[in-house]
Design a protein around this motif. Structure first.
Motif, mmCIF file in Angstrom:
data_model
loop_
_atom_site.group_PDB
_atom_site.id
_atom_site.type_symbol
_atom_site.label_atom_id
_atom_site.label_comp_id
_atom_site.label_asym_id
_atom_site.label_seq_id
_atom_site.Cartn_x
_atom_site.Cartn_y
_atom_site.Cartn_z
ATOM 1 N N ASP A 253 0.840 -1.193 0.000
ATOM 2 C CA ASP A 253 0.000 0.000 0.000
ATOM 3 C C ASP A 253 0.877 1.245 0.000
ATOM 4 N N ILE A 254 0.397 2.311 -0.624
ATOM 5 C CA ILE A 254 1.199 3.530 -0.705
ATOM 6 C C ILE A 254 1.179 4.324 0.597
ATOM 7 N N ASP B 282 6.301 5.467 4.466
ATOM 8 C CA ASP B 282 5.209 5.168 3.538
ATOM 9 C C ASP B 282 5.664 4.190 2.458
ATOM 10 N N GLY B 283 4.685 3.776 1.642
ATOM 11 C CA GLY B 283 4.978 2.768 0.637
ATOM 12 C C GLY B 283 5.979 3.203 -0.408
ATOM 13 N N LEU B 284 5.917 4.471 -0.830
ATOM 14 C CA LEU B 284 6.859 4.945 -1.835
ATOM 15 C C LEU B 284 8.288 4.938 -1.311
ATOM 16 N N GLN C 268 13.634 2.117 -1.340
ATOM 17 C CA GLN C 268 14.735 1.384 -0.721
ATOM 18 C C GLN C 268 14.831 -0.029 -1.278
ATOM 19 N N ILE C 269 13.681 -0.677 -1.449
ATOM 20 C CA ILE C 269 13.653 -2.042 -1.988
ATOM 21 C C ILE C 269 14.205 -2.065 -3.417
ATOM 22 N N GLY C 270 13.804 -1.071 -4.221
ATOM 23 C CA GLY C 270 14.284 -1.005 -5.599
ATOM 24 C C GLY C 270 15.757 -0.665 -5.680
ATOM 25 N N ARG C 271 16.198 0.267 -4.836
ATOM 26 C CA ARG C 271 17.609 0.672 -4.845
ATOM 27 C C ARG C 271 18.520 -0.499 -4.506
ATOM 28 N N ARG D 165 6.236 9.756 -9.191
ATOM 29 C CA ARG D 165 6.865 9.422 -7.909
ATOM 30 C C ARG D 165 7.036 7.917 -7.772
ATOM 31 N N ALA D 166 6.034 7.163 -8.197
ATOM 32 C CA ALA D 166 6.123 5.707 -8.122
ATOM 33 C C ALA D 166 7.237 5.187 -9.020
ATOM 34 N N ARG D 167 7.346 5.744 -10.217
ATOM 35 C CA ARG D 167 8.403 5.339 -11.149
ATOM 36 C C ARG D 167 9.774 5.613 -10.543
#
Length: 217
Positions: free
Chosen positions: A79-80, A86-88, A93-96, A116-118
């Motif tokens: 969830d965002i 928050d989710g973003l 961090q997960i993507g990095r 922002r999501a991208r």
């Protein structure tokens, strides 16, 4: 629940992507992050019925990052808006760290959110309220885009070049989807195959498509 639109995003990070590992029956190992317990329970039931395995559940962003780091899941559905991180921020961090693709759940849909999501590394998102018909395709899209990112990272080492290549490949995919009536995944595979057959880079093939090279299946 009513149907919602499934959206995709593009992203950029500096670490190699991990390829989702399918289970024995083709399901994925998923971490859920949602602060509303009832929604989290519905999601868990929905995804389990679809053949996926829920390996962890979190109620806030910090817990989500901790679980993903520890469990190394194939997918994160998050969830965002959650208390604390928050989710973003969690997705960023997960993507990095190149841990897993993220599908974002949100009550909002606007251009600013998509951007922002991208930037946070989200692969796809679903607008609430949602059903299995919305969430499951979003997971498939996120998995496909994660695999595409891994393929691009394998071909292009430089971060700046990778980002430019991704933009051109995405543009070429859109053209192929229109010209040949292909799905997003099939359009990317067309580019991959053309690159291998012609001994070109995917960026060179993408540039040729953009320049108007006739597309052949």
């Amino acid at each position: 629940m009513t149907d919602a639109q499934t959206h995709t995003t593009d992203d950029d990070d500096q670490t190699p992507a991990k390829t989702p590992r399918e289970g024995a029956e083709g399901g994925l190992r998923i971490v859920l992050a949602e602060d509303e317990a009832l929604i989290r329970m519905d999601l868990a039931e929905m995804l389990t019925e679809a053949g996926h395995e829920i390996v962890g559940q979190a109620a806030d962003g910090e817990q989500a990052v901790s679980l993903v780091t520890e469990l190394q899941p194939d997918m994160v559905v998050m969830d965002i808006k959650m208390p604390g991180m928050d989710g973003l921020s969690a997705a960023e961090q997960i993507g990095r760290d190149g841990l897993a693709p993220v599908v974002m759940l949100t009550a909002f849909s606007d251009k600013n959110l998509v951007e922002r999501a991208r930037d946070a590394g989200v692969m796809s998102y679903v607008v609430k309220p949602f059903s299995a018909a919305d969430v499951l395709p979003a997971i498939d899209i996120a998995r496909a885009r994660w695999s595409e990112r891994k393929a691009l990272e394998s071909e292009v080492a430089d971060l700046g070049e990778r980002f430019e290549t991704r933009k051109r490949v995405d543009r070429a995919k859109g053209l192929l989807m229109t010209q040949l009536k292909l799905s997003e995944g099939d359009a990317f595979r067309w580019i991959q195959k053309a690159a291998m057959d012609r001994r070109l880079s995917m960026r060179e093939v993408a540039d040729a498509v953009i320049a108007g090279m006739p597309a052949k299946k």
